[in-house]
Design a protein around this motif. Sequence first.
Motif, PDB file in Angstrom:
ATOM      1  N   SER A  23       0.986  -1.256   0.071  1.00  0.00           N
ATOM      2  CA  SER A  23      -0.106   0.144  -0.079  1.00  0.00           C
ATOM      3  C   SER A  23       0.905   1.122  -0.029  1.00  0.00           C
ATOM      4  O   SER A  23       0.581   2.133  -0.715  1.00  0.00           O
ATOM      5  N   ASP A  24       2.069   1.157   0.739  1.00  0.00           N
ATOM      6  CA  ASP A  24       2.877   2.355   0.869  1.00  0.00           C
ATOM      7  C   ASP A  24       3.361   2.731  -0.650  1.00  0.00           C
ATOM      8  O   ASP A  24       3.824   3.833  -0.911  1.00  0.00           O
ATOM      9  N   ALA A  40       2.265   6.952  -6.970  1.00  0.00           N
ATOM     10  CA  ALA A  40       1.474   7.765  -7.438  1.00  0.00           C
ATOM     11  C   ALA A  40       1.587   9.302  -7.229  1.00  0.00           C
ATOM     12  O   ALA A  40       0.876  10.192  -7.839  1.00  0.00           O
ATOM     13  N   ARG A  41       2.833   9.547  -6.340  1.00  0.00           N
ATOM     14  CA  ARG A  41       3.197  10.958  -6.030  1.00  0.00           C
ATOM     15  C   ARG A  41       4.022  11.298  -7.300  1.00  0.00           C
ATOM     16  O   ARG A  41       4.664  10.613  -7.778  1.00  0.00           O
ATOM     17  N   GLU A  51       2.222   1.777  -3.369  1.00  0.00           N
ATOM     18  CA  GLU A  51       1.466   2.171  -4.451  1.00  0.00           C
ATOM     19  C   GLU A  51       1.165   3.816  -4.329  1.00  0.00           C
ATOM     20  O   GLU A  51       1.014   4.524  -5.110  1.00  0.00           O
ATOM     21  N   ASP A  52       1.236   4.090  -2.946  1.00  0.00           N
ATOM     22  CA  ASP A  52       1.031   5.490  -2.569  1.00  0.00           C
ATOM     23  C   ASP A  52       2.070   6.350  -3.031  1.00  0.00           C
ATOM     24  O   ASP A  52       2.125   7.566  -3.691  1.00  0.00           O
ATOM     25  N   TYR A  53       3.342   5.806  -2.887  1.00  0.00           N
ATOM     26  CA  TYR A  53       4.567   6.464  -3.419  1.00  0.00           C
ATOM     27  C   TYR A  53       4.738   6.665  -4.854  1.00  0.00           C
ATOM     28  O   TYR A  53       4.851   7.733  -5.357  1.00  0.00           O
TER      29      TYR A  53
END
Length: 296
Positions: free
Chosen positions: A261-262, A268-269, A264-266
């Motif tokens: 999850s981290d 996306a930035r 995927e979030d990274y």
Amino acid sequence: MRTVDRQRDGVVPHDSNYTTIDRIILGADVQVLFQSVLSQLADQRNAVSSAAAFASTSAPSALAVDAVSATERGVNPPNGRTISHNTTNGDMRTPPPTDRTGDTLLPLMISINSEELNASAPIYPGLAGVDGGQTGLFARGQIKHNCYICEYKGHVILKAAYKEDPKNYYELLRTTRPYSQFHQEVDLCVDARRHGSEARFIRRSCAANVILKSMCVVGSDDTLIHLGLFAARDIDADEELTIGWEWDDGELPAVASMTPSDAEDYLARPEGRRMSKVWRQVFGGMACACPDAECD
């Protein structure tokens, strides 16, 4: 430019973003380094020659003790003849001079004549990778251990210039990007991204069968330092040619451990997307050619 080359099962499209060259292109300040290194090599040979001449008159038997076979002493060109490593004659080992600590003042460099330089072993670009989506370099016939394969041509610059160019992300990646190779013996980089030869298609592997060596041409007015591919072992016909990974300080770049999850979030930035693009440029175009699937 779009060319094709024969593979056993068809044709292979080449990278259309480079220009084929017959001779390496020199960057700024490189010729000065060439002249300095080759001048030192000439002084080294003269010193060794004088020492050998003195030894032959005072203690000729001492030289015979130091004789080595051609296989132990050199590497072989495609025709099987040995290329010497900066030796003053065909049968004697001649180490470079040392400083007070015993370290060599100059690294060993392959001595080669102009005919041998241009006598490449039969190679061809072909489809490579698990999905056949990459281009690799293959042997058309058997290549013996220590055999000279070909020259790695491109735009020659100083390593420092390559490392300082922010577009190369060297501080982060700690290795060269695809189609660029460092000389191990001297402070030079050969960048074949825009200008080069078929040798540029060689991929990296954890089980490499080819090594890179710096070469100087003897018996001619060639004052350049060349980068050559040499067989690290016997290579079979149609076997892919690969070189090893060269990481700065011998270590892989540090990558932070993330949960799915981290991660995927990274990604996306903006920073994550930028880094993803950089890593794809480094490994996506030249993924490891190691046969071990776990390597990927």
